[in-house]
Scaffold this motif. Structure first.
Motif, short mmCIF file in Angstrom:
data_model
loop_
_atom_site.label_atom_id
_atom_site.label_comp_id
_atom_site.label_asym_id
_atom_site.label_seq_id
_atom_site.Cartn_x
_atom_site.Cartn_y
_atom_site.Cartn_z
N LYS A 126 -1.87 5.31 -13.54
CA LYS A 126 -0.63 5.56 -14.30
C LYS A 126 0.43 6.24 -13.46
O LYS A 126 1.49 6.60 -13.96
N LYS B 172 -1.99 -0.68 -13.17
CA LYS B 172 -0.86 -0.81 -14.09
C LYS B 172 0.33 -0.06 -13.53
O LYS B 172 0.21 1.09 -13.09
N THR C 283 3.75 2.07 -13.47
CA THR C 283 4.27 3.17 -14.28
C THR C 283 5.69 2.84 -14.73
O THR C 283 6.24 1.78 -14.44
#
Length: 556
Positions: free
Chosen positions: A47, A259, A261
Motif C-alpha cells: 500500500k 497494488k 497507492t
C-alpha cells in the motif's frame, strides 16, 4: 611483555574476526536467517507504507527470498512479498526445521485473525510457536483439519487453531483488484516504441511508451484497433498496428501481487526510463511522459516502483518529484490598484495587476484550468489530471470580477468556477462602481458562460450573526435545506462553497442529501486522490500574496 601489548591483541583479534564475518556475509549468498529478537515484525509494503502484518519468534529460522537493499530481507508471507529488518535477524547457512513445505499450495479459502494468532510447528510431537499473524489480517489456508487451519509461513507449514480465526469468502480478502481472466491469455510484443494512452477524459492522452521488443499481457480487446492493458489502478490502450501477438511472455516482473497507492510521482522531463531489474541488471522496458501524474506502489531507496502495463518497474528518484496535489485557488474581489481605496489592505481584495501577472504565469507555463466536475472525478480516481493543473474559483459573484478578471481569463482561454449567492442577482445589469460591492445580474451570468461555470454559495444565507457565525450553521436545518435546495436548482449546481468557510456535520449531511458532488472550504492546502470531496481545501490568494508565493502554490 608490556601490559599494553596484551590489551591490544584481543582488540585486534576481535577487529579481524568482525572484518572476516562481514566479508563472509557480504559476498556469500544468504539463504536462511535466524531471528535474534522476539516478536520481530513482518512488514507488508504493497500500500506504499510499511504495515505490520505479523511477527517471527526468536530462535526460529526462515528462508530468505531476496536481499532487499541495505536494511531488508524479503520473505514470503501468505503468497506475497513481505519484509523483515536485517538488524533483527542473523544470516545462517542452513535450516534447522523439518516442517518445510514441499508439496502443498494455498487454496482459495482464507481466514481473518480474531487476535494476534500464533502459528505452530508440530513436527517434534508438540506445538512449538514459530510465528504470529496479526489481528485483522487475512491469510490463505492450505487445508482444514479438525480444529486447525494449515497455512504456509515463508515455506514452513504451520497450524492456527480455529478459535483464533474466522473463515471468510475468498473474494472479499484479495488485496489486489484483479480483472477477470480471459479463457486464453493474450500477450503482445511491441514492434516499435509504442505509445500507451489514457482515454478517461474522452480523448487519447499519451502517458508513456512500451519499448520495442518488450511484452505485455492484454486485459481485453477494445474495438477493432486497440488492446487494453492494466495501468496502475486503471487501464491504458495501445494500437494493434504497432504490436504483434506472442504465445508466451519473456518477463518475470508481473505486478499482480502489488497494488498502486494514491500517491503520485511527476517526471521532471520527458521520456523517463522505466526499468525491469529481475534479470539482475537494469533493462528499460517503458518510458513516462512529462506533465503527467503516476501512482506508485512503493519507494525503495532511490527508486520508485510503478505498475506499467501489468509489469512492475523502477524509476530513479532523481528523474521525478513527489506530487503534492492540485491547488484550488480562491479569489473574491478584483480592483485596479488605483481604485483600491478602502479595500487597500483587505485580504480578500486583490489588484487587477496582480491577477493579470498570476494568470500570465499560468498561461506561459501551460497550466490547464480544470472544472470542479473534473477535480471531483480526479479525487475519486475516475480520471487523471495533468501535473500542471489548477482550479480557479471565485466566491460571491461580484461585478468587479466581470470587469477585471473575466477579460483576462477570456484572453488566455481559461476556465473558472464562480460560487454565486443567487438572491443577489435579480436586478438589472449595473455599471461598475469600484467604491461599491456589486453583484452579478442574471444577464451577467448568462454573458460570461464561456468562461465561468456557476456553482452554489447559498441563496440568502451568506450572512454572519453577532457572534460572527454563518447562517448555515446557526439557522434551523429546515431553513438551511430549503435555501441550499433553491440555490442549487436555480444554478443547476453540483458543487458548493461554504459561506465564510463555516460548516458542520449537519451541513455535510444536507449536501449529501441534496446530491452535491463536491464542496470547497477555506482551509488552506492542496487536493489529492482520496480526499473528502465535501471538504476540499483551497488556497486563498490575497493582496499580500507575492508572485513567488503564488508560483510555489500552483507548482506544489
Amino acid at each position: 611483555m608490556n601490559r599494553k601489548f596484551f590489551l591490544v591483541i584481543p582488540g585486534m583479534i576481535f577487529f579481524w574476526c568482525l572484518m572476516f564475518a562481514n566479508l563472509q556475509y557480504t559476498h556469500a549468498a544468504t539463504e536462511f536467517v535466524e531471528v535474534q529478537k522476539d516478536q520481530t515484525p513482518v512488514y507488508d509494503s504493497r500500500k506504499g507504507d510499511l504495515e505490520t502484518v505479523g511477527y517471527l519468534t526468536k530462535g526460529q529460522r526462515f528462508k530468505v527470498k531476496k536481499d532487499y537493499g541495505v536494511n531488508w530481507w524479503q520473505i514470503d508471507f501468505g503468497g506475497y512479498d513481505a519484509y523483515i529488518v536485517k538488524g533483527n535477524v542473523f544470516p545462517i547457512a542452513s535450516a534447522n526445521y523439518i516442517n518445510g513445505n514441499k508439496k502443498y499450495t494455498n487454496s482459495s479459502t482464507k481466514i481473518t485473525m480474531k487476535v494476534d494468532a500464533p502459528v505452530y510447528d508440530n513436527t517434534t510431537g508438540k506445538l512449538v510457536q514459530f510465528a504470529v499473524i496479526k489481528e485483522g489480517q487475512n491469510y490463505p489456508v492450505i487445508s482444514i483439519s479438525g480444529n486447525w487451519y494449515l497455512v504456509d509461513i515463508d515455506g514452513r507449514l504451520g497450524y492456527i487453531h480455529n478459535a483464533q480465526a474466522n473463515l471468510v469468502k475468498p473474494e472479499s480478502t484479495d488485496p489486489v483488484p484483479n480483472t477477470p481472466a480471459a479463457t486464453t491469455k493474450i500477450y503482445i510484443k511491441a514492434n516499435k516504441d509504442t505509445p500507451l494512452y489514457d482515454n478517461r477524459r474522452g480523448y487519447l492522452d499519451e502517458i508513456g511508451k512500451l519499448v520495442k521488443g518488450q511484452q505485455l499481457e492484454i486485459v481485453k480487446q477494445e474495438g477493432a484497433n486497440w488492446w487494453q492493458v492494466k495501468w496502475a489502478n486503471s487501464y491504458a490502450y495501445l494500437s494493434k498496428a504497432s504490436v504483434e501477438q506472442v504465445k508466451t511472455i519473456n518477463y518475470k516482473n508481473s505486478s499482480s501481487a502489488y497494488k498502486s497507492t494514491n500517491k503520485n510521482i511527476v517526471p521532471l522531463y520527458d521520456n523517463i526510463p522505466v526499468y525491469d531489474n529481475t534479470s539482475g541488471s537494469l533493462v528499460q522496458f517503458a518510458t513516462l511522459k512529462e506533465n503527467h501524474r503516476y501512482p506508485y506502489i512503493m519507494k525503495s531507496g532511490n527508486w520508485f516502483m510503478l505498475d506499467i502495463g501489468g509489469r512492475y518497474g523502477y524509476v530513479h528518484s532523481s528523474s521525478v518529484k513527489l506530487d503534492k496535489g492540485i491547488s484550488i485557488l480562491m479569489y473574491h474581489h478584483i480592483l485596479d490598484e488605483k481604485d483600491l481605496g478602502v479595500y487597500k489592505g483587505v485580504s480578500t481584495t486583490i489588484t487587477s495587476e496582480q491577477f493579470s501577472k498570476e494568470m500570465e504565469y499560468l498561461h506561459k507555463q501551460s497550466f490547464e484550468t480544470v472544472s470542479m466536475d473534473d477535480l471531483e472525478k480526479y479525487v475519486k480516481g475516475k480520471i487523471n489530471l495533468p501535473a500542471k493543473a489548477t482550479v480557479i474559483t471565485f466566491d460571491d459573484g461580484l461585478v468587479s470580477v466581470r470587469e477585471n478578471a473575466y477579460p483576462i481569463l477570456r484572453q488566455y482561454g481559461m476556465k473558472a468556477t464562480e460560487y454565486v449567492i443567487t438572491s443577489r442577482n435579480n436586478h438589472p445589469t449595473e455599471l461598475f462602481n469600484p467604491k461599491k460591492l456589486q453583484f452579478f445580474s442574471n444577464e451577467d451570468i448568462k454573458n460570461m458562460g464561456d468562461v465561468f461555470v456557476y456553482q452554489a454559495h447559498t441563496h440568502n444565507l451568506h450572512n454572519l450573526d453577532i457572534h460572527n457565525k454563518s447562517d448555515v450553521i446557526t439557522k434551523s436545518l429546515a431553513v438551511v435545506e430549503a435555501d441550499i435546495r433553491l440555490n442549487k436548482s436555480i444554478l443547476h449546481a453540483n458543487s458548493f462553497a461554504y459561506p465564510f468557510g463555516h460548516y458542520n456535520d449537519n451541513t455535510i449531511m444536507l449536501l449529501k442529501k441534496l446530491g452535491f458532488k463536491s464542496a470547497v472550504t477555506t482551509i488552506r492546502g492542496p487536493v489529492n486522490v482520496g480526499d473528502d470531496v465535501l471538504q476540499l481545501k483551497r488556497y486563498g490568494i490575497y493582496q499580500s500574496t507575492s508572485l513567488s508565493e503564488f508560483i510555489e502554490i500552483v507548482e506544489s
